[in-house]
Design a protein around this motif. Structure first.
Motif, PDB file in Angstrom:
ATOM      1  N   ASN A 150     -12.256  16.742  13.204  1.00 40.81           N
ATOM      2  CA  ASN A 150     -11.724  17.027  11.875  1.00 40.81           C
ATOM      3  C   ASN A 150     -10.779  15.900  11.464  1.00 40.81           C
ATOM      4  O   ASN A 150      -9.674  15.777  11.996  1.00 40.81           O
ATOM      5  CB  ASN A 150     -10.980  18.362  11.894  1.00 40.81           C
ATOM      6  N   TYR A 153     -10.052  17.067   6.824  1.00 38.42           N
ATOM      7  CA  TYR A 153     -10.867  17.577   5.720  1.00 38.42           C
ATOM      8  C   TYR A 153     -10.243  18.833   5.111  1.00 38.42           C
ATOM      9  O   TYR A 153      -9.703  19.683   5.826  1.00 38.42           O
ATOM     10  CB  TYR A 153     -12.278  17.913   6.208  1.00 38.42           C
ATOM     11  N   ASN A 154     -10.386  18.973   3.810  1.00 41.94           N
ATOM     12  CA  ASN A 154      -9.942  20.185   3.112  1.00 41.94           C
ATOM     13  C   ASN A 154     -11.082  21.161   2.869  1.00 41.94           C
ATOM     14  O   ASN A 154     -10.839  22.330   2.538  1.00 41.94           O
ATOM     15  CB  ASN A 154      -9.300  19.824   1.768  1.00 41.94           C
ATOM     16  N   SER A 155     -12.309  20.697   3.026  1.00 36.88           N
ATOM     17  CA  SER A 155     -13.472  21.545   2.780  1.00 36.88           C
ATOM     18  C   SER A 155     -14.672  20.972   3.509  1.00 36.88           C
ATOM     19  O   SER A 155     -14.672  19.807   3.944  1.00 36.88           O
ATOM     20  CB  SER A 155     -13.777  21.634   1.283  1.00 36.88           C
ATOM     21  N   ASP A 158     -15.874  17.872   1.871  1.00 38.99           N
ATOM     22  CA  ASP A 158     -15.154  16.655   2.271  1.00 38.99           C
ATOM     23  C   ASP A 158     -15.816  16.021   3.490  1.00 38.99           C
ATOM     24  O   ASP A 158     -15.960  14.793   3.567  1.00 38.99           O
ATOM     25  CB  ASP A 158     -13.697  16.975   2.609  1.00 38.99           C
ATOM     26  N   ILE A 287     -12.057  23.765   9.774  1.00 41.22           N
ATOM     27  CA  ILE A 287     -11.395  23.183   8.602  1.00 41.22           C
ATOM     28  C   ILE A 287     -10.386  24.171   8.017  1.00 41.22           C
ATOM     29  O   ILE A 287      -9.250  23.798   7.704  1.00 41.22           O
ATOM     30  CB  ILE A 287     -12.441  22.763   7.550  1.00 41.22           C
ATOM     31  N   ARG A 288     -10.785  25.430   7.891  1.00 39.80           N
ATOM     32  CA  ARG A 288      -9.868  26.443   7.340  1.00 39.80           C
ATOM     33  C   ARG A 288      -8.632  26.608   8.213  1.00 39.80           C
ATOM     34  O   ARG A 288      -7.524  26.793   7.699  1.00 39.80           O
ATOM     35  CB  ARG A 288     -10.580  27.795   7.193  1.00 39.80           C
ATOM     36  N   GLY A 290      -7.410  24.354  10.284  1.00 37.63           N
ATOM     37  CA  GLY A 290      -6.745  23.086  10.575  1.00 37.63           C
ATOM     38  C   GLY A 290      -6.891  22.653  12.016  1.00 37.63           C
ATOM     39  O   GLY A 290      -6.033  21.927  12.544  1.00 37.63           O
TER      40      GLY A 290
END
Length: 360
Positions: A150, A153-155, A158, A287-288, A290
């Protein structure tokens, strides 16, 4: 935090009858004490076979036994049935790590002699432990897995934007087709949302896949109930329904910075559903939350096209017999070179956009 080296996980494995002497995993955990207090532990099992390990030494066993040796029992310092990297020399904070590490390394060799085992295998260790154990005569072995990283990324979009056009379009198509099957719904369950009904269904998937792939599944139904009682907040169970009936699922364990993908199974098979449930849902969750990475388990070069790149894994092997030790040492030298080159080539062949190749 690594859920696989928690007391709750080992307790569930052993109390459920999944890892016990009857199944060929006799607990022989090594404990170092300092002033009467536990200062370090190595989770260790006396084994009568080489199943459920994911670091394959069956060839060594066959060669040694053909030469008249006895390879089993052997000692396995690992997390049973779990090809996830993590600490194997568990040392308490605040103690002299070098001193306790030395005690544990020496203790493993002494335990090998005391149990009349042929060898000690410390698998999926941290690289620092791998180097440390080499100083005490352990042979060094490497392999590879495929992990997703990761990069802030925010989504999911991304992440897709970092891929080249061909792979980006392929993943979009796979996700679209997997979820377009009539009546399909995907459910990401954690904590109290994981019901015994969901565990029953997942165990059916696990058994069906286990018998088909391995001949005999490793984990018992009670294991899942036990982790549901003690570790539910550390579990992500991605389950699929079609017309209200559970048909497929994958279990993941949640660490402080890593999502560990484990078992998958299904009683209905639909195109790309495996990729959606095991890989893309895991990326979405990471991603959600983190989380820094997703470790997708053993093997599988098909993961590269889905954004999972090769990572070196490490194991250390103490072999008592000098003749077998020499043969294995020579073999591992060539194997390490092969793994290093394979990691380099597969990384170069990854799906990510090259700096000067903006296709769109």
């Amino acid at each position: 935090y690594n859920p696989f080296v928690s007391h709750a996980f080992f307790s569930a494995l052993e109390a459920s009858g999944s890892a016990c002497a009857r199944t060929g995993w006799g607990p022989r955990h090594l404990v170092a004490k300092l002033g009467g207090a536990i200062a370090g532990i190595v989770p260790c099992y006396l084994k009568s076979h080489s199943q459920g390990e994911y670091v394959f030494d069956r060839g060594w066993a066959d060669a040694y036994e053909r030469a008249g040796g006895r390879y089993y029992p052997k000692l396995q310092a690992s997390v049973p049935f779990t090809p996830a990297a993590g600490q194997r020399l568990l040392i308490r904070d605040g103690v002299d790590r070098e001193r306790i590490g030395t005690a544990l390394a020496s203790g493993l060799i002494a335990l090998c002699d005391a149990t009349k085992a042929s060898s000690v295998h410390v698998t999926f260790a941290r690289e620092a432990e791998w180097k440390f154990l080499a100083e005490y005569g352990f042979l060094q072995r490497t392999d590879q897995q495929f992990h997703w990283h990761n990069h802030g990324y925010n989504s999911f979009d991304d992440f897709l934007a970092t891929l080249n056009s061909r792979h980006r379009k392929a993943i979009k198509r796979e996700r679209r087709e997997a979820l377009a099957v009539e009546g399909i719904t995907v459910h990401a369950l954690t904590g109290r949302n994981i019901t015994e009904d969901a565990w029953d269904a997942f165990f059916d998937f696990y058994m069906e896949t286990g018998f088909r792939k391995w001949g005999r599944p490793y984990l018992t139904r009670e294991f899942y109930s036990l982790i549901g009682e003690t570790m539910a907040d550390d579990v992500l169970l991605v389950m699929v329904k079609r017309h209200g009936r559970w048909i497929a699922g994958a279990i993941n364990f949640i660490g402080s910075d890593t999502l560990f993908g484990r078992n998958w199974g299904a009683v209905e098979h639909h195109p790309f559903l495996h990729f959606e449930v095991c890989y893309y849902q895991a990326i979405d969750f990471a991603i959600r939350r983190g989380l820094k990475r997703v470790e997708a388990g053993a093997q599988g070069e098909h993961k590269i096209a889905r954004g999972y790149l090769p990572q070196t894994t490490y194991s250390a092997h103490y072999i008592a017999d000098p003749s077998l030790r020499r043969a294995v040492r020579d073999y591992l030298k060539h194997e390490r070179n092969y793994v290093q080159e394979a990691v380099r080539e597969l990384t170069a062949a990854g799906p990510f956009r090259k700096p000067a190749a903006d296709e769109e």
